[in-house]
Design a protein around this motif. Structure first.
Motif, PDB file in Angstrom:
ATOM      1  N   PRO A 134     -29.655  20.847  10.691  1.00 45.14           N
ATOM      2  CA  PRO A 134     -29.908  19.834  11.731  1.00 45.14           C
ATOM      3  C   PRO A 134     -31.339  19.302  11.716  1.00 45.14           C
ATOM      4  CG  PRO A 134     -28.725  21.716  12.658  1.00 45.14           C
ATOM      5  CD  PRO A 134     -29.041  22.073  11.237  1.00 45.14           C
ATOM      6  N   ASP A 135     -32.333  20.192  11.512  1.00 46.18           N
ATOM      7  CA  ASP A 135     -33.723  19.704  11.544  1.00 46.18           C
ATOM      8  C   ASP A 135     -34.016  18.785  10.358  1.00 46.18           C
ATOM      9  OD1 ASP A 135     -33.547  22.220  10.052  1.00 46.18           O
ATOM     10  OD2 ASP A 135     -35.675  21.862   9.635  1.00 46.18           O
ATOM     11  N   MET A 136     -33.309  18.996   9.239  1.00 47.54           N
ATOM     12  CA  MET A 136     -33.510  18.123   8.071  1.00 47.54           C
ATOM     13  C   MET A 136     -32.902  16.745   8.356  1.00 47.54           C
ATOM     14  SD  MET A 136     -32.536  20.877   5.106  1.00 47.54           S
ATOM     15  CE  MET A 136     -33.049  19.933   3.666  1.00 47.54           C
ATOM     16  N   ASN A 137     -31.701  16.748   8.942  1.00 45.23           N
ATOM     17  CA  ASN A 137     -31.059  15.464   9.294  1.00 45.23           C
ATOM     18  C   ASN A 137     -31.949  14.676  10.255  1.00 45.23           C
ATOM     19  OD1 ASN A 137     -28.872  16.164   7.770  1.00 45.23           O
ATOM     20  ND2 ASN A 137     -27.543  16.702   9.485  1.00 45.23           N
ATOM     21  N   LEU A 138     -32.519  15.408  11.211  1.00 43.92           N
ATOM     22  CA  LEU A 138     -33.361  14.751  12.223  1.00 43.92           C
ATOM     23  C   LEU A 138     -34.624  14.160  11.579  1.00 43.92           C
ATOM     24  CD1 LEU A 138     -33.192  14.306  15.230  1.00 43.92           C
ATOM     25  CD2 LEU A 138     -34.480  16.418  15.571  1.00 43.92           C
ATOM     26  N   ARG A 139     -35.199  14.911  10.648  1.00 47.27           N
ATOM     27  CA  ARG A 139     -36.406  14.434   9.956  1.00 47.27           C
ATOM     28  C   ARG A 139     -36.117  13.164   9.151  1.00 47.27           C
ATOM     29  NH1 ARG A 139     -39.303  18.468   5.809  1.00 47.27           N
ATOM     30  NH2 ARG A 139     -40.705  16.892   4.955  1.00 47.27           N
ATOM     31  N   LEU A 140     -34.893  13.083   8.643  1.00 52.90           N
ATOM     32  CA  LEU A 140     -34.531  11.921   7.813  1.00 52.90           C
ATOM     33  C   LEU A 140     -34.013  10.739   8.655  1.00 52.90           C
ATOM     34  CD1 LEU A 140     -32.681  13.893   4.982  1.00 52.90           C
ATOM     35  CD2 LEU A 140     -34.814  12.617   4.689  1.00 52.90           C
ATOM     36  N   ARG A 141     -33.808  10.968   9.956  1.00 50.00           N
ATOM     37  CA  ARG A 141     -33.176   9.937  10.793  1.00 50.00           C
ATOM     38  C   ARG A 141     -33.886   8.579  10.755  1.00 50.00           C
ATOM     39  NH1 ARG A 141     -31.685  11.139  16.980  1.00 50.00           N
ATOM     40  NH2 ARG A 141     -33.936  11.084  17.199  1.00 50.00           N
ATOM     41  N   PRO A 142     -35.239   8.522  10.798  1.00 48.80           N
ATOM     42  CA  PRO A 142     -35.869   7.190  10.737  1.00 48.80           C
ATOM     43  C   PRO A 142     -35.478   6.427   9.462  1.00 48.80           C
ATOM     44  CG  PRO A 142     -37.463   8.875  11.369  1.00 48.80           C
ATOM     45  CD  PRO A 142     -36.215   9.603  10.978  1.00 48.80           C
ATOM     46  N   GLN A 143     -35.358   7.163   8.344  1.00 51.22           N
ATOM     47  CA  GLN A 143     -34.943   6.486   7.102  1.00 51.22           C
ATOM     48  C   GLN A 143     -33.479   6.055   7.177  1.00 51.22           C
ATOM     49  OE1 GLN A 143     -37.205   9.679   5.156  1.00 51.22           O
ATOM     50  NE2 GLN A 143     -36.651   8.557   3.293  1.00 51.22           N
ATOM     51  N   PHE A 144     -32.648   6.875   7.806  1.00 51.44           N
ATOM     52  CA  PHE A 144     -31.232   6.498   7.949  1.00 51.44           C
ATOM     53  C   PHE A 144     -31.119   5.202   8.765  1.00 51.44           C
ATOM     54  CE2 PHE A 144     -29.961  11.303   8.080  1.00 51.44           C
ATOM     55  CZ  PHE A 144     -30.127  11.395   6.714  1.00 51.44           C
ATOM     56  N   LEU A 145     -31.866   5.156   9.878  1.00 49.76           N
ATOM     57  CA  LEU A 145     -31.743   3.993  10.773  1.00 49.76           C
ATOM     58  C   LEU A 145     -32.335   2.727  10.162  1.00 49.76           C
ATOM     59  CD1 LEU A 145     -32.381   5.786  14.160  1.00 49.76           C
ATOM     60  CD2 LEU A 145     -30.299   4.552  13.507  1.00 49.76           C
ATOM     61  N   ALA A 146     -33.204   2.915   9.154  1.00 47.16           N
ATOM     62  CA  ALA A 146     -33.801   1.740   8.498  1.00 47.16           C
ATOM     63  C   ALA A 146     -32.922   1.224   7.359  1.00 47.16           C
ATOM     64  CB  ALA A 146     -35.184   2.105   7.968  1.00 47.16           C
ATOM     65  N   MET A 147     -31.804   1.877   7.111  1.00 48.04           N
ATOM     66  CA  MET A 147     -30.936   1.427   6.008  1.00 48.04           C
ATOM     67  C   MET A 147     -30.179   0.174   6.428  1.00 48.04           C
ATOM     68  SD  MET A 147     -29.661   5.041   4.444  1.00 48.04           S
ATOM     69  CE  MET A 147     -29.134   4.420   2.846  1.00 48.04           C
ATOM     70  N   LYS A 148     -29.577  -0.468   5.429  1.00 48.38           N
ATOM     71  CA  LYS A 148     -28.866  -1.723   5.696  1.00 48.38           C
ATOM     72  C   LYS A 148     -27.776  -1.486   6.754  1.00 48.38           C
ATOM     73  CE  LYS A 148     -26.838  -5.470   3.154  1.00 48.38           C
ATOM     74  NZ  LYS A 148     -25.436  -5.564   2.826  1.00 48.38           N
ATOM     75  N   ALA A 190     -27.263  -2.434  13.261  1.00 47.88           N
ATOM     76  CA  ALA A 190     -28.361  -3.411  13.158  1.00 47.88           C
ATOM     77  C   ALA A 190     -29.329  -3.166  14.316  1.00 47.88           C
ATOM     78  CB  ALA A 190     -27.783  -4.812  13.252  1.00 47.88           C
ATOM     79  N   ASN A 191     -30.576  -3.510  14.105  1.00 46.17           N
ATOM     80  CA  ASN A 191     -31.569  -3.395  15.182  1.00 46.17           C
ATOM     81  C   ASN A 191     -31.479  -4.652  16.044  1.00 46.17           C
ATOM     82  OD1 ASN A 191     -33.857  -3.540  16.717  1.00 46.17           O
ATOM     83  ND2 ASN A 191     -35.296  -3.291  15.040  1.00 46.17           N
ATOM     84  N   VAL A 192     -31.168  -4.455  17.342  1.00 46.38           N
ATOM     85  CA  VAL A 192     -31.034  -5.624  18.234  1.00 46.38           C
ATOM     86  C   VAL A 192     -32.069  -5.617  19.358  1.00 46.38           C
ATOM     87  CG1 VAL A 192     -28.584  -5.969  17.737  1.00 46.38           C
ATOM     88  CG2 VAL A 192     -29.231  -4.525  19.677  1.00 46.38           C
ATOM     89  N   THR A 193     -32.967  -4.627  19.329  1.00 43.60           N
ATOM     90  CA  THR A 193     -33.965  -4.552  20.398  1.00 43.60           C
ATOM     91  C   THR A 193     -34.837  -5.816  20.396  1.00 43.60           C
ATOM     92  OG1 THR A 193     -34.039  -2.164  20.336  1.00 43.60           O
ATOM     93  CG2 THR A 193     -35.996  -3.236  21.177  1.00 43.60           C
ATOM     94  N   GLY A 194     -35.113  -6.331  21.593  1.00 41.86           N
ATOM     95  CA  GLY A 194     -36.028  -7.462  21.676  1.00 41.86           C
ATOM     96  C   GLY A 194     -35.548  -8.500  22.672  1.00 41.86           C
ATOM     97  N   VAL A 195     -36.251  -9.613  22.651  1.00 39.30           N
ATOM     98  CA  VAL A 195     -35.899 -10.735  23.543  1.00 39.30           C
ATOM     99  C   VAL A 195     -35.343 -11.848  22.660  1.00 39.30           C
ATOM    100  CG1 VAL A 195     -36.791 -12.383  25.234  1.00 39.30           C
ATOM    101  CG2 VAL A 195     -37.747 -10.062  25.127  1.00 39.30           C
ATOM    102  N   TRP A 196     -34.175 -12.328  23.021  1.00 37.70           N
ATOM    103  CA  TRP A 196     -33.466 -13.320  22.210  1.00 37.70           C
ATOM    104  C   TRP A 196     -33.294 -14.620  23.018  1.00 37.70           C
ATOM    105  CZ3 TRP A 196     -31.474 -11.733  17.295  1.00 37.70           C
ATOM    106  CH2 TRP A 196     -31.557 -10.365  17.037  1.00 37.70           C
ATOM    107  N   HIS A 197     -33.572 -15.734  22.387  1.00 40.46           N
ATOM    108  CA  HIS A 197     -33.337 -17.032  23.031  1.00 40.46           C
ATOM    109  C   HIS A 197     -31.968 -17.529  22.632  1.00 40.46           C
ATOM    110  CE1 HIS A 197     -37.156 -17.634  24.804  1.00 40.46           C
ATOM    111  NE2 HIS A 197     -37.788 -17.408  23.661  1.00 40.46           N
ATOM    112  N   MET A 198     -31.209 -17.979  23.604  1.00 42.11           N
ATOM    113  CA  MET A 198     -29.895 -18.546  23.314  1.00 42.11           C
ATOM    114  C   MET A 198     -29.634 -19.704  24.280  1.00 42.11           C
ATOM    115  SD  MET A 198     -27.979 -15.085  24.487  1.00 42.11           S
ATOM    116  CE  MET A 198     -26.349 -15.674  24.823  1.00 42.11           C
ATOM    117  N   PRO A 199     -28.702 -20.604  23.962  1.00 43.97           N
ATOM    118  CA  PRO A 199     -28.497 -21.775  24.815  1.00 43.97           C
ATOM    119  C   PRO A 199     -28.230 -21.382  26.268  1.00 43.97           C
ATOM    120  CG  PRO A 199     -27.163 -21.926  22.827  1.00 43.97           C
ATOM    121  CD  PRO A 199     -27.793 -20.585  22.806  1.00 43.97           C
TER     122      PRO A 199
END
Ligand SMILES: C[S@@+](CC[C@H](N)C(=O)[O-])C[C@H]1O[C@@H](n2cnc3c(N)ncnc32)[C@H](O)[C@@H]1O
Length: 272
Positions: A134-148, A190-199
């Protein structure tokens, strides 16, 4: 003299075969043998198939097993037609895996490298397989989340911190699967955090893995919302109206409205 020389050659040849077949010359890994950050314990064969099925591996995939042990997950993926790579720190296991791939006729698709997974780039994989602590998976999590977005990560038994899996399969602990009989699947969101402008107004989102919440501010007020991202697909409902979209970097495009009466919508993320 020529006769003696040819006998000598024959003797050398026979001795060569005998040496190659001496038990001490044939390396066999042992359950629980030490590894750099975790010992070698193989995924039970029935779980190997379960994991490959869960990830829906096809010939279009590039599968990487992090800490590939005796190569069984990589070889199984190659047998489904995928290109597959095993990253393994132990030299003996790397050589053993290469030999197995050769013997099983998939050496063209199943490759192995000696590598420390914590110092390696595995971002090109479309499927990652793991059987790590588990600690190895957790350490690698930032790389996992940065994948396509859409990359499938499938793990045997141990999770990735508080990132809840998208699906899990538990097999009964029988003769076929003694221990470690749960497979988990995560789909990189996908990363959706942020402020989005839409009609319709301004959409503000914060995200925790595949879940997000936020608000939509329009001329007539602000409505709260929550939703889910699966790969690049995002869905949420505001005031009873459904939004579906696909995220591509800083743009979301999709449809809004209920069945039979939907129109297109586009949102653009505000630069930070
Ligand atoms: C629990 S075994 C899993 C083997 C294989 N993935 C399977 O499921 O059958 C973990 C493997 O990771 C390898 N390993 C440990 N630390 C590593 C590291 N930092 N980099 C690469 N491999 C590592 C070990 O040698 C071992 O073969």
């Amino acid at each position: 003299m020529r006769f003696a020389a040819s006998w000598l050659c024959a003797l050398q040849f026979v001795a060569g075969i005998a040496l190659a077949q001496t038990p001490s010359a044939i390396y066999e890994p042992e359950h629980g043998q030490p590894g750099k950050d975790v010992v070698w314990v193989p995924t039970p064969e029935i779980m190997v198939d379960t994991m490959i099925d869960l990830a829906k591996v096809t010939a279009d995939d590039y599968v990487i097993d992090l800490g590939s042990g005796d190569g069984r997950l990589v070889i199984a993926a190659a047998k489904r037609g995928a290109r597959a790579l095993g990253m393994e720190y132990d030299d003996n296991l790397v050589r053993y895996s290469m030999r197995s791939a050769e013997q099983q006729g998939v050496a063209d698709k199943a490759q192995f490298v000696k590598a420390d997974i914590f110092a390696s780039d595995f971002s090109q994989a479309t499927v990652l397989t793991l059987f790590l602590l588990p600690d190895m998976n957790l350490r690698l999590r930032p790389q996992f989340l940065a994948m396509k977005p859409g990359t499938r990560i499938v793990a045997n038994y141990f999770g990735i911190g508080d990132w809840s899996s998208d699906t899990a399969v538990r097999l009964p602990e029988t003769e076929k699967c003694g221990n470690y009989c749960v497979a988990y699947l995560w789909i990189v969101p996908a990363n959706v955090t942020g402020v989005w402008h839409m009609p319709q107004g301004e959409l503000t989102l914060t995200q925790s893995h595949q879940y997000f919440k936020g608000s939509l501010r329009t001329g007539s007020g602000t409505a709260q919302l929550q939703g889910r991202v699966s790969g690049d697909a995002l869905n949420f409902i505001v005031d009873g109206v459904s939004y579906h979209g696909r995220v591509s970097g800083d743009v979301i495009e999709g449809t809004v409205g209920n069945e039979g009466a939907s129109v297109g919508w586009t949102a653009r993320r505000k630069p930070k």
